[in-house]
Design an enzyme around this catalytic site. Structure first.
Site, PDB file in Angstrom:
ATOM      1  N   TYR A   1       6.794   5.716  17.548  1.00  8.66           N
ATOM      2  CA  TYR A   1       6.782   6.052  16.070  1.00  8.66           C
ATOM      3  C   TYR A   1       7.586   7.100  15.589  1.00  8.66           C
ATOM      4  CZ  TYR A   1       5.883   7.645  11.152  1.00  8.66           C
ATOM      5  OH  TYR A   1       6.144   7.449   9.524  1.00  8.66           O
TER       6      TYR A   1
ATOM      7  N   SER B   1       1.237  -1.179   0.047  1.00  7.95           N
ATOM      8  CA  SER B   1      -0.193  -0.040   0.271  1.00  7.95           C
ATOM      9  C   SER B   1       1.096   1.207  -0.255  1.00  7.95           C
ATOM     10  CB  SER B   1      -1.267   0.197   1.069  1.00  7.95           C
ATOM     11  OG  SER B   1       0.082   0.500   2.931  1.00  7.95           O
TER      12      SER B   1
HETATM   13  P1  NDP Z   1       0.693   2.597   4.473  1.00 11.62           P
HETATM   14  O1  NDP Z   1       0.758   2.032   6.266  1.00 11.62           O
HETATM   15  O2  NDP Z   1       0.230   2.678   3.421  1.00 11.62           O
HETATM   16  O3  NDP Z   1       1.805   1.357   4.184  1.00 11.62           O
HETATM   17  C1  NDP Z   1       2.807   0.606   5.292  1.00 11.62           C
HETATM   18  C2  NDP Z   1       2.918  -0.538   4.284  1.00 11.62           C
HETATM   19  O4  NDP Z   1       3.896  -1.544   6.047  1.00 11.62           O
HETATM   20  C3  NDP Z   1       1.672  -1.249   4.451  1.00 11.62           C
HETATM   21  O5  NDP Z   1       2.384  -2.296   3.213  1.00 11.62           O
HETATM   22  C4  NDP Z   1       1.907  -2.481   5.484  1.00 11.62           C
HETATM   23  O6  NDP Z   1       1.405  -3.618   5.148  1.00 11.62           O
HETATM   24  C5  NDP Z   1       3.482  -2.762   5.939  1.00 11.62           C
HETATM   25  N1  NDP Z   1       3.957  -2.990   6.505  1.00 11.62           N
HETATM   26  C6  NDP Z   1       3.527  -2.838   8.303  1.00 11.62           C
HETATM   27  N2  NDP Z   1       3.767  -3.959   9.692  1.00 11.62           N
HETATM   28  C7  NDP Z   1       4.535  -4.640   8.632  1.00 11.62           C
HETATM   29  C8  NDP Z   1       5.091  -5.496   8.844  1.00 11.62           C
HETATM   30  N3  NDP Z   1       5.319  -6.343  10.494  1.00 11.62           N
HETATM   31  N4  NDP Z   1       5.911  -6.076   7.835  1.00 11.62           N
HETATM   32  C9  NDP Z   1       5.909  -6.124   6.579  1.00 11.62           C
HETATM   33  N5  NDP Z   1       5.482  -4.684   5.851  1.00 11.62           N
HETATM   34  C10 NDP Z   1       4.172  -4.351   6.995  1.00 11.62           C
HETATM   35  O7  NDP Z   1       2.111   4.124   4.866  1.00 11.62           O
HETATM   36  P2  NDP Z   1       3.222   4.182   4.186  1.00 11.62           P
HETATM   37  O8  NDP Z   1       2.634   4.555   2.185  1.00 11.62           O
HETATM   38  O9  NDP Z   1       2.620   6.030   4.454  1.00 11.62           O
HETATM   39  O10 NDP Z   1       4.418   4.817   5.024  1.00 11.62           O
HETATM   40  C11 NDP Z   1       6.005   4.196   4.228  1.00 11.62           C
HETATM   41  C12 NDP Z   1       6.627   5.035   4.706  1.00 11.62           C
HETATM   42  O11 NDP Z   1       6.881   5.870   4.427  1.00 11.62           O
HETATM   43  C13 NDP Z   1       6.612   4.812   6.155  1.00 11.62           C
HETATM   44  O12 NDP Z   1       8.687   4.773   6.587  1.00 11.62           O
HETATM   45  C14 NDP Z   1       6.827   6.229   6.601  1.00 11.62           C
HETATM   46  O13 NDP Z   1       7.280   6.436   7.856  1.00 11.62           O
HETATM   47  C15 NDP Z   1       7.013   6.612   5.539  1.00 11.62           C
HETATM   48  N6  NDP Z   1       6.788   8.108   5.666  1.00 11.62           N
HETATM   49  C16 NDP Z   1       5.231   8.245   5.542  1.00 11.62           C
HETATM   50  C17 NDP Z   1       5.002   9.878   5.268  1.00 11.62           C
HETATM   51  C18 NDP Z   1       3.374   9.828   5.021  1.00 11.62           C
HETATM   52  O14 NDP Z   1       2.575  10.828   5.282  1.00 11.62           O
HETATM   53  N7  NDP Z   1       2.236   8.763   4.856  1.00 11.62           N
HETATM   54  C19 NDP Z   1       5.531  10.832   5.670  1.00 11.62           C
HETATM   55  C20 NDP Z   1       7.042  10.656   5.548  1.00 11.62           C
HETATM   56  C21 NDP Z   1       7.553   9.218   6.406  1.00 11.62           C
HETATM   57  P3  NDP Z   1      -0.243  -3.771   4.915  1.00 11.62           P
HETATM   58  O15 NDP Z   1      -0.915  -3.391   3.470  1.00 11.62           O
HETATM   59  O16 NDP Z   1      -0.233  -5.606   5.103  1.00 11.62           O
HETATM   60  O17 NDP Z   1      -0.714  -3.309   6.253  1.00 11.62           O
END
Ligand code: NDP
Length: 315
Positions: free
Chosen positions: A190, A12
């Site tokens: 976080y 995602s």
């Molecule tokens: P999402 O929640 O959309 O994506 C997070 C992903 O991590 C999902 O695919 C989720 O899987 C996966 N995940 C969670 N737990 C596990 C686990 N135990 N093992 C494997 N996969 C796991 O969030 P974002 O796309 O926003 O986040 C992605 C990155 O971007 C992160 O590192 C976040 O810190 C960073 N970020 C995000 C910002 C924002 O504004 N959104 C800003 C700055 C940084 P599943 O689909 O199964 O839940």
């Protein structure tokens, strides 16, 4: 040949958008490392990622066994590894009580930092052996961990303190579930985990860049206010956060644009410099950003590295 890139959490948000951006160039074979196999397959299909350019492999970062298993499975596939992207994360801002990984670590730091720490340490050997022209190891950071920015100063602020909770194993039993030894706070956990991500990238750079030629980098892709990351937040927050970021802070970036940014850090020859925390200005051009004092503290990075090694069972 095509490059091979592993992206964690590609089911995602940013990970999926990056997988799509890279796979669509036809130059990359994307290994989507995800905890939910079916969800990842469905997400790849509905995003229209070309079938021949991706493969889903199971990885649950909240279990050290699963991380080791993933590395074994990947090696058995016989593919070389050219780039690793540590992207997955959990964010639990409304949790009143901590939850824990299979190994008993508080879930946010356990997943976002410790799971990735073990994965990156094990796969560095694979990246080292690749004959690709620009080998990279990328750990997604965030502005929220940076107390030298406005967003990083929204309480609760990141603070690893003297790492006493981490030394104790973050288990909430004989130690605190927070790195600094304080009371559990999901939003802070976080942010702390993101500071760990940025410290880890720099420690990798100091230890291995010269010897291996691998580029180590982190980035803040912008505020992607609509990703699943905010799924645990209260509904009113989820309603107001995207327009707030769009019109007030102007830090908003779409998933698609953020995916292009991370894809750039994976593949752009102009971004081959190691040890950099990349950000983008209003015109969407990259620049080398400054990290907060804590996120660039070399002594803390070393301490974090050594404690993390013990916790994940590395010699
Ligand atoms: P999402 O929640 O959309 O994506 C997070 C992903 O991590 C999902 O695919 C989720 O899987 C996966 N995940 C969670 N737990 C596990 C686990 N135990 N093992 C494997 N996969 C796991 O969030 P974002 O796309 O926003 O986040 C992605 C990155 O971007 C992160 O590192 C976040 O810190 C960073 N970020 C995000 C910002 C924002 O504004 N959104 C800003 C700055 C940084 P599943 O689909 O199964 O839940």
């Amino acid at each position: 040949r095509k490059g091979n890139v592993i992206i964690t959490g590609a089911s995602s948000g940013l990970g999926l958008a990056t997988a799509k951006a890279l796979a669509e160039t036809g130059q990359w074979n994307v290994i989507m490392a995800c905890r939910n196999f079916l969800k990842a397959e469905r997400a790849a299909k509905s995003a229209g990622i070309p079938k021949e350019n991706y493969k889903v492999m199971h990885l649950d970062l909240a279990s050290l066994d699963s991380v080791r298993q993933f590395v074994d499975n990947f090696r058995r596939s016989g593919m070389p590894l050219d780039v690793l992207v540590c992207n997955a994360a959990v964010y639990l801002p409304t949790a009143k009580e901590p939850s824990f990984t299979a190994d008993g670590f508080e879930l946010s730091v356990g997943t976002n930092h410790l799971g990735h720490f073990l994965l990156a340490r094990l796969l560095l050997d694979d990246v080292k052996q690749s004959d690709y022209s620009s080998k990279r190891l990328i750990i997604v950071g965030s502005i929220t961990g940076n107390t030298n920015t406005l967003a990083g100063n929204v309480p609760p602020k990141a603070n690893l303190g003297d790492l006493r909770g981490l030394v104790g194993g973050l288990n909430g039993l004989n130690s605190s579930s927070m790195i600094d030894g304080g009371e559990f706070d999901g939003a802070k956990a976080y942010k702390d985990s993101k500071v760990c991500n940025m410290l880890t990238m720099q420690e990798f750079h100091r230890r291995y860049h010269e010897e291996t030629g691998v580029t180590f980098a982190s980035l803040y892709p912008g505020c992607i206010a609509e990703t699943g990351l905010f799924r645990e937040h209260i509904p009113l927050f989820r309603l107001l956060f995207p327009p707030f970021q769009k019109y007030i802070t102007k830090g908003y970036v779409s998933e698609e644009e953020a995916g292009k940014r991370l894809a750039q850090v994976v593949s752009d020859p102009n971004l081959a410099k190691s040890g950099v925390y990349w950000s983008w200005n209003k015109l969407s051009s990259t620049f080398e950003n400054q990290l907060s004092q804590e996120a660039s503290d070399a002594e803390k990075a070393l301490k974090l590295w050594e404690i993390s090694e013990k916790l994940v069972g590395l010699p």
